[in-house]
Write a protein that holds these residues in place. Structure first.
Motif, mmCIF file in Angstrom:
data_model
loop_
_atom_site.group_PDB
_atom_site.id
_atom_site.type_symbol
_atom_site.label_atom_id
_atom_site.label_comp_id
_atom_site.label_asym_id
_atom_site.label_seq_id
_atom_site.Cartn_x
_atom_site.Cartn_y
_atom_site.Cartn_z
ATOM 1 N N ILE A 1 0.818 -1.103 -0.068
ATOM 2 C CA ILE A 1 0.125 0.135 0.004
ATOM 3 C C ILE A 1 0.888 1.518 -0.098
ATOM 4 O O ILE A 1 1.745 1.196 0.763
ATOM 5 C CB ILE A 1 -1.068 -0.120 1.260
ATOM 6 C CG1 ILE A 1 -1.686 -1.383 1.521
ATOM 7 C CG2 ILE A 1 -1.933 1.080 1.149
ATOM 8 C CD1 ILE A 1 -2.438 -1.501 2.347
ATOM 9 N N ALA B 1 -4.007 7.208 -3.629
ATOM 10 C CA ALA B 1 -3.207 5.933 -3.048
ATOM 11 C C ALA B 1 -3.374 4.920 -4.042
ATOM 12 O O ALA B 1 -4.030 4.684 -4.865
ATOM 13 C CB ALA B 1 -3.815 5.604 -1.679
ATOM 14 N N ALA C 1 0.255 4.980 0.282
ATOM 15 C CA ALA C 1 -1.038 5.860 0.677
ATOM 16 C C ALA C 1 -0.576 7.183 0.088
ATOM 17 O O ALA C 1 -1.722 8.087 -0.175
ATOM 18 C CB ALA C 1 -0.874 5.906 2.171
ATOM 19 N N ASN C 2 0.686 7.633 -0.172
ATOM 20 C CA ASN C 2 0.916 9.137 -0.628
ATOM 21 C C ASN C 2 1.453 8.865 -1.934
ATOM 22 O O ASN C 2 2.235 9.818 -2.334
ATOM 23 C CB ASN C 2 2.104 9.805 0.315
ATOM 24 C CG ASN C 2 1.395 9.790 1.686
ATOM 25 O OD1 ASN C 2 0.488 10.221 1.943
ATOM 26 N ND2 ASN C 2 2.465 9.352 2.632
#
Length: 661
Positions: free
Chosen positions: A535, A573, A537-538
């Motif tokens: 993952i 994301a 996210a940014n």
């Protein structure tokens, strides 16, 4: 008629009479119908004398030997017969009213049909005496030995029998109304159909006694031992049962209306079908008691221990159950209307088929409880613990389930229509066959739950956790699956689905037109057997990822590591899903992949700065271009992702090598 010679000798005094008796032992004296009133015969020997119908009124016969004497029909009213030996004597039909027979020996005597009203028989020996049809009303029989005596058909009303020995006496259908039997040993006694109304039985031992159909209205049974006694069909209205021991007693269909049973011991007692309406049972001990079919409406049971009690089909409407222990209790089919069960311990009890509609269970413990087929419509289950509970086929329509713990519960075939399930933990719950059509299950935790054969048409599963959930043969038509979370353990076999939405408000329909063919839904959503989700996210720098992924493949082998899917999430994301071998350490792969990515990302940033000699804003713009998914897709289009990763990664590697020189 008395023989005059005998009567004349008798009148000469005790000394002459006793001397004549010794010398003429072969003669039976005949003093029948003689008037011997007010005569002092104390310590005389009148054994085997014939005194039928004699008038002995006012005579002093204390300590006299009258064993075997014939006193049938004699008038002995008011006579002092204390410590007299009357054993084996015939006193049938005699008038002994008001006589003093204290500590007299009347063993084996015949007192049938006699009048003993008001007689003092305290401490007397009446063993084996025939008292049939005798009037003993108001007599003092305290400490009397009445073992094996015949009391059939006698009137004992108002009699004092405290401390008397009544072993082996048949008292069935006897009138014992108002008598004093306090402290008496009546164990094993037969009182079937007897009248014991207003009788004082305080402290008596009635263990194993048969009191079936007896009248105990207003009786004093305080501290009485009634263990294993039979009280079926007994009328106990107004009886005082405080601190009475009723363990293992049989009280089937007994009438205990309004009874005060404060701290009464009813352990393992059979009260099935009994009437306890309005009774005060505070502090009573009911452990293991059979209260099936019992009327307990309006009863105060606060602070009572009802653990392991059978209350099936009992009427508990408007009863006070605050603070009681109901663990292990059978309440199947019981009437609990108007009962406040908030914060009550109902763990492990049987409430199957019970009508609990509108019931207040706030904060109650219902874990591992059997509620199968129960009616819980409109019930308040706010904050209730229902973990491991059997709710199969239960009616929960309109119930308040906020904050309820359903983990591990069985809700198969339950009716949850109109319920608000927000904030409810349904993990590891059996929800098979439930109709969730149109239900909002957003944010719900369904991890490990069984939703096989569930109707989820037009349901909302936004951000729902469904890891390892069984959806076999469920209906997903029209369901919203925005950001739902499933994994390889989630079962999507034989799904019935025409279309779904990937966004709320019926947006992002899949398929865009038409309907899913058989198996298409499963193919679209089923996860690989073993995956690792990375993952970002940014956002993501694709060059840094391609370089780190190449190095990761070199460590684990190209055949063991591949990209299954790339998903763009809201807010920029990304999720990159990697396929890994079943035996792989997924946590270690995820950690190492992120570590390599950070290394490559930092190296690339250094290159960006060196090449561009630009400000931070320019670097950010350049990185944004590298993170544009559309550019990535254009580069990956029509080419196997593995080849793209290899080629691109190699090109970047060469570029980086040149820069490092």
């Amino acid at each position: 008629m008395a023989i005059e010679e005998h009567l004349a000798l008798f009148r000469q005094g005790i000394k002459n009479w006793n001397e004549w008796r010794r010398k003429n032992s072969n003669i039976i004296p005949d003093l029948s119908k003689a008037d011997l009133s007010r005569t002092n015969l104390s310590e005389d020997d009148l054994s085997e004398d014939d005194l039928p119908w004699a008038n002995l009124w006012g005579t002093d016969l204390s300590r006299t030997n009258l064993s075997g004497a014939d006193l049938s029909g004699a008038n002995l009213s008011g006579v002092d017969l204390s410590r007299t030996n009357l054993s084996g004597g015939d006193l049938s039909g005699a008038n002994l009213s008001g006589a003093n027979l204290s500590e007299a020996d009347l063993s084996e005597a015949d007192l049938s049909g006699g009048d003993l009203s008001g007689t003092n028989l305290s401490g007397a020996n009446l063993r084996g005496v025939d008292l049939s049809r005798t009037n003993l009303s108001g007599a003092n029989l305290s400490r009397t030995n009445l073992s094996e005596a015949d009391l059939s058909g006698i009137n004992l009303s108002g009699t004092d029998l405290s401390g008397a020995n009544l072993r082996g006496v048949d008292l069935s259908r006897t009138n014992l109304s108002g008598i004093n039997l306090s402290g008496t040993d009546l164990s094993g006694q037969n009182f079937t159909g007897a009248d014991l109304s207003r009788t004082n039985l305080s402290g008596a031992n009635l263990s194993g006694a048969n009191l079936s159909e007896a009248n105990l209205i207003g009786a004093d049974l305080r501290r009485t031992n009634l263990t294993r006694s039979i009280l079926s069909g007994t009328d106990l209205i107004g009886a005082d049962l405080r601190r009475t021991n009723l363990t293992r007693a049989d009280l089937r269909e007994a009438d205990l209306t309004g009874q005060y049973l404060f701290k009464t011991n009813l352990t393992w007692t059979n009260l099935s079908g009994a009437n306890l309406r309005g009774a005060d049972l505070k502090g009573a001990i009911f452990s293991g008691t059979d209260l099936s079919g019992t009327d307990l409406s309006g009863t105060d049971l606060s602070g009572t221990d009802l653990s392991r009690t059978n209350l099936s089909s009992a009427n508990l409407s408007s009863a006070n159950l605050s603070g009681i222990n109901l663990s292990g209790t059978d309440l199947s089919g019981a009437n609990l209307r108007g009962v406040d069960l908030s914060r009550t311990n109902l763990s492990g009890i049987n409430l199957s088929g019970t009508d609990l509609s509108g019931q207040n269970f706030t904060g109650a413990d219902l874990s591992r409880t059997n509620l199968s087929g129960a009616n819980l419509s409109g019930a308040n289950l706010n904050g209730t613990d229902l973990s491991g509970t059997d709710l199969s086929g239960a009616n929960l329509s309109g119930a308040n389930l906020s904050g309820t713990d359903f983990s591990g519960a069985n809700l198969s075939e339950a009716d949850l229509s109109g319920t608000d399930l927000r904030g409810v933990d349904l993990s590891r719950t059996n929800l098979s066959g439930i109709n969730f059509s149109g239900s909002d299950l957003s944010g719900q935790n369904l991890t490990g739950a069984d939703l096989s054969r569930t109707n989820l048409t037009k349901a909302c599963l936004i951000r729902t956790q469904a890891l390892g959930t069984n959806f076999t043969a469920a209906n997903f038509t029209g369901t919203c699956l925005e950001d739902w979370n499933i994994n390889s353990a989630t079962k999507l076999d034989d799904i019935d689905c025409q279309y779904v939405y990937l966004r709320s408000d019926e947006q992002e329909r899949r398929p865009s037109s038409g309907e899913f063919a058989t198996g298409e839904f499963t193919n679209l959503f089923q996860k690989a057997l073993e995956t690792v989700d990375l993952i970002f996210a940014n956002g993501i720098d694709w060059k840094a990822f391609l370089l780190s992924f190449q190095e990761l493949q070199a460590e684990y082998g190209e055949e063991n590591l591949s990209v299954q899917a790339i998903e763009k999430k809201t807010g920029g994301a990304f999720v990159i899903r990697l396929e890994v071998p079943p035996e792989a350490n997924k946590a270690e792969i995820e950690r190492h992949a992120k570590e390599l990515y950070e290394v490559k990302l930092n190296a690339l940033e250094a290159i960006y700065r060196a090449k561009l000699q630009a400000k931070d804003e320019q670097i950010a713009t350049y990185r944004k271009q590298n993170a544009d998914l559309n550019n990535v897709i254009e580069r990956l289009a029509n080419r196997p992702i593995q080849n793209v990763i290899n080629v691109t990664a190699q090109a970047q590697s060469e570029s980086m090598s040149e820069s490092y020189q």
